[in-house]
Scaffold this motif. Structure first.
Motif, PDB file in Angstrom:
ATOM      1  N   ASP A  23       6.233  22.511  -4.198  1.00 18.56           N
ATOM      2  CA  ASP A  23       5.872  22.241  -2.681  1.00 18.56           C
ATOM      3  C   ASP A  23       7.088  21.192  -2.280  1.00 18.56           C
ATOM      4  OD1 ASP A  23       4.984  21.927  -0.089  1.00 18.56           O
ATOM      5  OD2 ASP A  23       2.943  21.052  -0.871  1.00 18.56           O
ATOM      6  N   VAL A  24       8.303  21.904  -1.856  1.00 17.28           N
ATOM      7  CA  VAL A  24       9.307  21.212  -1.412  1.00 17.28           C
ATOM      8  C   VAL A  24       9.367  20.674  -0.103  1.00 17.28           C
ATOM      9  CG1 VAL A  24      10.780  22.468  -3.371  1.00 17.28           C
ATOM     10  CG2 VAL A  24      10.678  23.351  -1.100  1.00 17.28           C
ATOM     11  N   LYS A  25       8.463  21.092   0.871  1.00 12.31           N
ATOM     12  CA  LYS A  25       8.122  20.732   2.045  1.00 12.31           C
ATOM     13  C   LYS A  25       7.124  19.475   2.240  1.00 12.31           C
ATOM     14  CE  LYS A  25       9.992  25.022   4.019  1.00 12.31           C
ATOM     15  NZ  LYS A  25       9.871  26.069   5.003  1.00 12.31           N
ATOM     16  N   ALA A  26       6.469  19.149   0.941  1.00  6.45           N
ATOM     17  CA  ALA A  26       5.365  18.105   1.560  1.00  6.45           C
ATOM     18  C   ALA A  26       5.707  17.037   1.929  1.00  6.45           C
ATOM     19  CB  ALA A  26       4.576  18.238   0.106  1.00  6.45           C
ATOM     20  N   GLU A  27       5.031  16.200   2.970  1.00  6.38           N
ATOM     21  CA  GLU A  27       5.246  14.854   3.397  1.00  6.38           C
ATOM     22  C   GLU A  27       4.464  14.078   3.091  1.00  6.38           C
ATOM     23  OE1 GLU A  27       8.033  15.272   7.155  1.00  6.38           O
ATOM     24  OE2 GLU A  27       6.301  16.964   7.559  1.00  6.38           O
ATOM     25  N   TYR A  28       4.715  12.666   3.212  1.00  6.22           N
ATOM     26  CA  TYR A  28       3.953  11.658   3.021  1.00  6.22           C
ATOM     27  C   TYR A  28       3.904  10.781   4.485  1.00  6.22           C
ATOM     28  CZ  TYR A  28       2.636   6.998   0.904  1.00  6.22           C
ATOM     29  OH  TYR A  28       2.102   5.772   0.394  1.00  6.22           O
ATOM     30  N   LEU A  29       2.486  11.312   4.959  1.00  2.00           N
ATOM     31  CA  LEU A  29       2.411  10.978   6.191  1.00  2.00           C
ATOM     32  C   LEU A  29       1.515   9.806   6.670  1.00  2.00           C
ATOM     33  CD1 LEU A  29       2.005  14.738   7.530  1.00  2.00           C
ATOM     34  CD2 LEU A  29       4.144  13.352   7.701  1.00  2.00           C
ATOM     35  N   LEU A  30       2.195   9.113   7.549  1.00  2.67           N
ATOM     36  CA  LEU A  30       1.077   7.838   7.962  1.00  2.67           C
ATOM     37  C   LEU A  30      -0.342   7.866   8.442  1.00  2.67           C
ATOM     38  CD1 LEU A  30       2.097   4.825   7.965  1.00  2.67           C
ATOM     39  CD2 LEU A  30       2.920   5.123  10.220  1.00  2.67           C
ATOM     40  N   PRO A  31      -0.388   9.227   9.322  1.00  7.84           N
ATOM     41  CA  PRO A  31      -1.842   9.290   9.570  1.00  7.84           C
ATOM     42  C   PRO A  31      -2.570   9.533   8.490  1.00  7.84           C
ATOM     43  CG  PRO A  31      -0.267  10.494  10.880  1.00  7.84           C
ATOM     44  CD  PRO A  31       0.377  10.023  10.087  1.00  7.84           C
ATOM     45  N   VAL A  42       0.596  -1.223  -0.060  1.00  6.27           N
ATOM     46  CA  VAL A  42      -0.016   0.025  -0.064  1.00  6.27           C
ATOM     47  C   VAL A  42       0.862   1.164   0.092  1.00  6.27           C
ATOM     48  CG1 VAL A  42      -1.793   1.443   1.308  1.00  6.27           C
ATOM     49  CG2 VAL A  42      -1.901  -1.142   1.170  1.00  6.27           C
ATOM     50  N   LEU A  43       1.948   1.341   0.740  1.00  2.00           N
ATOM     51  CA  LEU A  43       2.827   2.272   0.955  1.00  2.00           C
ATOM     52  C   LEU A  43       3.530   2.716  -0.339  1.00  2.00           C
ATOM     53  CD1 LEU A  43       4.146   2.027   4.598  1.00  2.00           C
ATOM     54  CD2 LEU A  43       2.464   3.663   3.756  1.00  2.00           C
ATOM     55  N   GLU A  44       3.869   1.668  -0.985  1.00  2.00           N
ATOM     56  CA  GLU A  44       4.756   1.742  -1.988  1.00  2.00           C
ATOM     57  C   GLU A  44       3.989   2.523  -3.145  1.00  2.00           C
ATOM     58  OE1 GLU A  44       8.482  -0.457  -4.010  1.00  2.00           O
ATOM     59  OE2 GLU A  44       6.793  -2.037  -3.370  1.00  2.00           O
ATOM     60  N   LYS A  45       3.020   2.028  -3.574  1.00  2.00           N
ATOM     61  CA  LYS A  45       1.728   2.364  -4.544  1.00  2.00           C
ATOM     62  C   LYS A  45       1.582   3.766  -4.148  1.00  2.00           C
ATOM     63  CE  LYS A  45      -2.351   1.691  -7.258  1.00  2.00           C
ATOM     64  NZ  LYS A  45      -2.627   2.996  -6.973  1.00  2.00           N
ATOM     65  N   GLY A  46       1.297   4.019  -2.913  1.00  2.00           N
ATOM     66  CA  GLY A  46       0.772   5.358  -2.566  1.00  2.00           C
ATOM     67  C   GLY A  46       1.988   6.464  -2.584  1.00  2.00           C
ATOM     68  N   PHE A  47       2.940   6.009  -2.337  1.00  2.00           N
ATOM     69  CA  PHE A  47       4.212   6.873  -2.487  1.00  2.00           C
ATOM     70  C   PHE A  47       4.600   7.707  -3.922  1.00  2.00           C
ATOM     71  CE2 PHE A  47       9.104   7.814  -1.653  1.00  2.00           C
ATOM     72  CZ  PHE A  47       8.702   9.139  -1.264  1.00  2.00           C
ATOM     73  N   SER A  48       4.235   6.475  -4.738  1.00  2.00           N
ATOM     74  CA  SER A  48       4.474   7.031  -6.355  1.00  2.00           C
ATOM     75  C   SER A  48       3.081   7.956  -6.739  1.00  2.00           C
ATOM     76  CB  SER A  48       4.346   5.672  -7.223  1.00  2.00           C
ATOM     77  OG  SER A  48       5.673   4.814  -7.128  1.00  2.00           O
ATOM     78  N   ASP A  49       1.953   7.406  -6.105  1.00  2.00           N
ATOM     79  CA  ASP A  49       0.872   8.438  -6.534  1.00  2.00           C
ATOM     80  C   ASP A  49       1.155   9.773  -5.801  1.00  2.00           C
ATOM     81  OD1 ASP A  49      -0.397   6.460  -7.586  1.00  2.00           O
ATOM     82  OD2 ASP A  49      -1.807   5.939  -6.220  1.00  2.00           O
TER      83      ASP A  49
END
Length: 305
Positions: free
Chosen positions: A244-252, A228-235
Motif C-alpha cells: 500500500d504505497v499510497k496510504a496516508e497518516y491523516l489528521l482526521p 501522540v502523533l509520533e507514537k501513532g506514526f510508528s504504529d
C-alpha cells in the motif's frame, strides 16, 4: 498576550490542479494568493506567529511568492515535510513510495518549531474571518485548562464547502448537543446533486445531507499532540501493508481514533462560505469571490507589502 501560532500545511503536491503548484496560484487584485488572506485574517484575530509546512524543493519559489512578504509582518518559521522523514527502520521498506505521508506527518514535522497552542489549516482553503476569531478565542480562553489532547475543530456546513468543478474529500462529522465531536469519517468523491450531496463509500454511491457538519482540516491543538502523533506514526508504519504505497497518516483519522478515551474535541461552528483552489477551473471563481470581498471593504486592495 498569549502566543498562538498559525500552522499552514503547504507541502501538498496538488496533482488535481493539473501539475501546477496550486497553493501559489494568484487570486487577489495585487497578486495575492489564498494564504495571504489566511494569514491576514489570523493576524487580525490575534495570532502572532506563522509556521509554513513546505517541501524543500519548493522553498525558493515559496519564499519569493509569499514567505519573504509574511516575514515583514509577523514571526515566521518553516517545517519541511519529506518522504524520507520516517523512523530509520522503515526506510528500506518504502523505497517505492513517491509522496509524503499525509497531514499527520505534516504536523509532526512542526514539533521543533511549535511550543504554544496552534491552529492548523490547509494552504489552498479560504476559511473566512469568523473561523479564526472562533479558534483564537478558544485557544486563548483563560477559563480553559488547555490540558493534554484538548482539541477544537472549526466545523463548516457541507453545502458551503463544495467545488463546482469536481469532487472533494471532506471529514463528515457527528456532533452532540454540547458541541462535542463524537465521530468523524473521511469521505471521498463528494459532489452536489440537486438538494443532496453524494459520495462514494465501499465502491457504492451514498447520499449525504447538505447541512452535515464537516471538517476542513482546521484544528486547534496543544503541543502535547506531537507525542501522540509520533507514537501513532510508528504504529501506522508498523502495521501498514508493504504493497500500500499510497496510504496516508491523516489528521482526521488520528483525532477520530482519540475520541471518547484520549481526547475531547469541541466543535466551533462557522457559517462562512468556504472556497479554495482544488481544481485549475476553481481559480477564476475564487478570484471573483475575493474581488467581491475587497469591493465590500473586507480586505484592502493590497494585503501586505
Amino acid at each position: 498576550m498569549k502566543n498562538v501560532t498559525l500552522v499552514i500545511m503547504a507541502a501538498g503536491i496538488g496533482s488535481r490542479y493539473g501539475g501546477g503548484i496550486k497553493q501559489l496560484a494568484s487570486v487577489g487584485p495585487s497578486g495575492e494568493i489564498i494564504m495571504d488572506y489566511s494569514v491576514y485574517d489570523a493576524l487580525e484575530a490575534g495570532f502572532n506567529k506563522v509556521v509554513f509546512i513546505i517541501r524543500r524543493d519548493l522553498e525558493k519559489d515559496f519564499k519569493e511568492v509569499i514567505g519573504n512578504r509574511i516575514e515583514q509582518v509577523t514571526d515566521v518559521a518553516y517545517a519541511y515535510q519529506e518522504l524520507g522523514d520516517i523512523p530509520e527502520r522503515y526506510k528500506d521498506r518504502w523505497k517505492g513510495r513517491r509522496k509524503p505521508w499525509g497531514t499527520g506527518q505534516a504536523i509532526l514535522c512542526c514539533k521543533d518549531v511549535v511550543n504554544e497552542p496552534f491552529l492548523v489549516i490547509n494552504a489552498d482553503d479560504y476559511y473566512g474571518k469568523e473561523a479564526y476569531k472562533e479558534a483564537y478565542g478558544y485557544l486563548t480562553d483563560p477559563a480553559r485548562k488547555n490540558g493534554k489532547n484538548d482539541i477544537c475543530m472549526v466545523g463548516f456546513v457541507l453545502k458551503n464547502t463544495l467545488s463546482e468543478n469536481g469532487t472533494v474529500t471532506r471529514g463528515i462529522c457527528k456532533v452532540d448537543e454540547d458541541c462535542m465531536l463524537t465521530e468523524i469519517e473521511e469521505t471521498y468523491s463528494i459532489q452536489r446533486k440537486g438538494e443532496k450531496a453524494t459520495a462514494i463509500k465501499d465502491g457504492k454511491e451514498i447520499e449525504l445531507d447538505l447541512d452535515s457538519p464537516v471538517s476542513m482540516n482546521m484544528w486547534g491543538l496543544q503541543p502535547d499532540i506531537f507525542d501522540v502523533l509520533e507514537k501513532g506514526f510508528s504504529d501506522f508504519l508498523e502495521h501498514l501493508d508493504e504493497e500500500d504505497v499510497k496510504a496516508e497518516y491523516l489528521l482526521p483519522r488520528i483525532i477520530g481514533g482519540l475520541l471518547g478515551h484520549k481526547a475531547e474535541v469541541t466543535v466551533l461552528e462557522s457559517k462562512d462560505k468556504w472556497f479554495g483552489v482544488t481544481y485549475q477551473e476553481d481559480r477564476q471563481s475564487v478570484s471573483e469571490a475575493i474581488q467581491k470581498l475587497v469591493s465590500a471593504g473586507e480586505y484592502p486592495d493590497k494585503i501586505f507589502p
